[in-house]
Enzyme design. Structure first.
Site, PDB file in Angstrom:
ATOM      1  N   VAL A  15      80.440  32.403  34.735  1.00 28.25           N
ATOM      2  CA  VAL A  15      79.512  31.487  35.411  1.00 28.25           C
ATOM      3  C   VAL A  15      80.286  30.455  36.238  1.00 28.25           C
ATOM      4  CG1 VAL A  15      77.716  29.758  35.039  1.00 28.25           C
ATOM      5  CG2 VAL A  15      77.738  31.843  33.657  1.00 28.25           C
ATOM      6  N   LYS A 104      72.832  26.252  26.187  1.00 28.33           N
ATOM      7  CA  LYS A 104      71.590  26.206  25.401  1.00 28.33           C
ATOM      8  C   LYS A 104      71.841  25.811  23.953  1.00 28.33           C
ATOM      9  CE  LYS A 104      73.285  30.438  26.134  1.00 28.33           C
ATOM     10  NZ  LYS A 104      73.501  31.381  27.182  1.00 28.33           N
ATOM     11  N   GLU A 128      68.956  23.399  33.993  1.00 33.75           N
ATOM     12  CA  GLU A 128      68.177  24.540  34.486  1.00 33.75           C
ATOM     13  C   GLU A 128      68.799  25.882  34.093  1.00 33.75           C
ATOM     14  OE1 GLU A 128      64.969  24.365  36.321  1.00 33.75           O
ATOM     15  OE2 GLU A 128      65.276  26.204  35.220  1.00 33.75           O
ATOM     16  N   ILE A 135      66.246  31.842  36.889  1.00 33.51           N
ATOM     17  CA  ILE A 135      64.808  31.529  37.032  1.00 33.51           C
ATOM     18  C   ILE A 135      64.594  30.025  36.892  1.00 33.51           C
ATOM     19  CG2 ILE A 135      62.505  31.885  36.048  1.00 33.51           C
ATOM     20  CD1 ILE A 135      63.571  34.425  34.706  1.00 33.51           C
ATOM     21  N   GLU A 189      77.068  36.748  25.310  1.00 34.32           N
ATOM     22  CA  GLU A 189      77.838  35.582  24.892  1.00 34.32           C
ATOM     23  C   GLU A 189      79.232  36.033  24.460  1.00 34.32           C
ATOM     24  OE1 GLU A 189      76.427  32.288  24.979  1.00 34.32           O
ATOM     25  OE2 GLU A 189      75.133  33.563  26.176  1.00 34.32           O
ATOM     26  N   ASP A 200      70.594  33.226  20.426  1.00 35.80           N
ATOM     27  CA  ASP A 200      70.591  32.700  21.798  1.00 35.80           C
ATOM     28  C   ASP A 200      69.137  32.495  22.261  1.00 35.80           C
ATOM     29  OD1 ASP A 200      72.102  32.518  24.598  1.00 35.80           O
ATOM     30  OD2 ASP A 200      70.393  33.852  24.884  1.00 35.80           O
ATOM     31  N   LYS A 204      66.946  29.000  23.207  1.00 33.10           N
ATOM     32  CA  LYS A 204      66.207  28.830  24.472  1.00 33.10           C
ATOM     33  C   LYS A 204      64.738  28.524  24.223  1.00 33.10           C
ATOM     34  CE  LYS A 204      69.360  31.870  27.013  1.00 33.10           C
ATOM     35  NZ  LYS A 204      69.631  33.274  27.358  1.00 33.10           N
TER      36      LYS A 204
END
Ligand code: HSE
Length: 441
Positions: A15, A104, A128, A135, A189, A200, A204
């Site tokens: 990321v 998260k 976000e 999304i 992950e 996970d 969320k």
């Protein structure tokens, strides 16, 4: 325009590298992207090969040096895990710096503490990218859906398991091989057990529930079942009965009417479990890396958010979107951060006991006996007040003569009721094995 806005990056994995790529190619994007400057990057290992090259003088192995660097105005945390991520976020906030995070695990457990610290310091912590990858769902819940009384937020919010389940439904491919594919794409992950065991997704849904219902959610109480025990034959049987199996996360008000007295704690059911979804349902055709979140409320009705839920590009899109929000406020209001709506809890919520959660059920029973078993099982369910929707027999593909599987789909009952009935079913002499019990929409 003035001087650029310095971005400090904590972590340069899949990321982080996606974020760097966007910052380095601002053409055709929002003009403010050009105003962002990558100032400092913290990595664990300076020698490791990476998809993007960073000049050595910008790299450090000390994440605190990034947070403390005067050239860094916005800290982007993409390390993952609880510590040191939580402490670094708190350190940045205490230093008066806004933070963008995809974490998260930290937000689901320490979101309240972090939000309070950010409010005191007058900075933002934007998240976000923590749910749904690319999304936009966090800011819509925070900013645009506040007019609604939310009844339910449910969805497919783990890309790794959705990728695995979609591939299993389409191809004769082994579970481990598909998991390796998901890891190779950068969806999973670092420890993929967090994905396959539903942890996970539980992080969320706790975050989404907190935003949708405006109260702090006890992450530890989120009932969580992953897909690691799911059998391929259940994916097949479900398909033949008109369902797709998905790892579904749900947060819903258990009371019919919304809580109008804010002094009374709002009871919620929040849970993650593999679920049979009818093929004509909005969430049934969400496949591969895609996630989808269905928000149901009054007066909006049903609103569906759908798109890529993981991967470098989509997650970086959400992160840079958050940075741009912060950057635009810095630019417009001379660094006084007070314009985006922030979240603070406006009511108390509590999770109902797991046994009280109401669900439809898919039950698979193995038996050597062809006669009477379905009837006996049905009698037990009837006696326990479990209404049956359908009973279907399947001969097992690799069975010895006479081996049969019976699939029962029930209407909605509490988990307590179904557990009691299942105990009696298991005790039947003719039942070889209670082979599967799944949620069913
Ligand atoms: N491991 C996560 C998933 C990454 O598979 O959804 C995105 O949060």
């Amino acid at each position: 325009m003035g001087t650029k806005i310095g971005v400090g990056l904590l972590g340069l994995g899949t990321v982080g590298a996606g974020v760097v790529k966007i910052l380095r190619s601002p053409q055709g994007r929002h003009p403010l992207v050009q105003e962002l400057e990558l100032a400092r990057v913290a990595v664990r290992d300076l020698g490791r090969p990476r998809p993007v090259t960073i000049p050595l003088d910008q790299l450090t192995t000390d994440p605190k040096a990034v947070v403390d660097d005067p050239a860094v105005q916005v800290v982007v945390e993409v390390i993952g895990g609880i510590e040191p991520a939580r402490s670094l976020i708190m350190r940045a906030v205490a230093a008066g710096k806004s933070v963008v995070t995809a974490n998260k695990a930290v937000i689901a457990r320490h979101g309240e503490e972090i939000t309070a610290a950010a409010a005191t310091a007058g900075v933002y912590v934007l998240t976000e990218a923590a749910v749904g990858g690319g999304i936009p769902i966090i800011e819509p819940l925070k900013q645009f859906l506040g007019a609604n009384r939310i009844q339910r937020v449910s969805g497919i919010i783990n890309a790794t398991t959705n990728y695995i389940l979609s591939r299993m439904a389409q191809d004769e491919i082994a579970y481990d091989a598909v998991l390796e594919e998901a890891q190779a794409y950068g969806y999973a992950e670092l420890d993929p057990s967090a994905d396959v065991n539903g942890l996970d997704a539980a992080d969320k849904i706790a975050i989404l529930a907190g935003l949708a219902f405006g109260g702090s959610i006890d992450r530890a109480s989120v009932s969580t079942v992953g897909i690691s025990n799911l059998q391929r034959c259940d994916v097949d049987y479900a398909g033949r009965l008109g369902y797709n199996i998905k790892l579904l996360s749900t947060a819903e008000r258990t009371a019919q009417e919304p809580n109008l007295n804010m002094k009374i704690s709002q009871p919620l059911a929040v849970y993650v479990c593999p679920t049979l979804i009818p093929k004509n349902h909005l969430l049934a055709d969400v496949n591969g890396v895609n996630n989808a979140i269905l928000v149901e409320g009054e007066p909006i009705g049903q609103l569906m958010f759908h798109g890529p839920g993981a991967g470098a590009g989509p997650t970086a899109s959400a992160i840079v979107g958050d940075i741009l929000n912060i950057a635009s406020i810095c630019r417009l209001h001379n660094n006084r951060l007070s314009y985006l709506p922030t979240v603070s809890n406006w009511q108390n919520c509590h999770l109902v006991q797991q046994e009280k959660i109401q669900q439809r059920n898919y039950i698979r029973i193995q038996t050597h006996h062809n006669h009477d078993v379905a009837e006996r099982v049905s009698n037990i369910l009837n006696n326990q007040g479990v209404p049956i929707q359908s009973v279907t027999r399947f001969d097992t593909a690799n069975s010895n003569d006479g081996d049969t599987e019976i699939i029962i789909i029930s209407h909605k009952v509490s988990r307590q009721q179904i557990s009691t009935a299942l105990r009696s079913i298991k005790a039947l002499r003719e039942v070889t094995c209670l082979a599967a019990h799944l949620n069913c929409l």
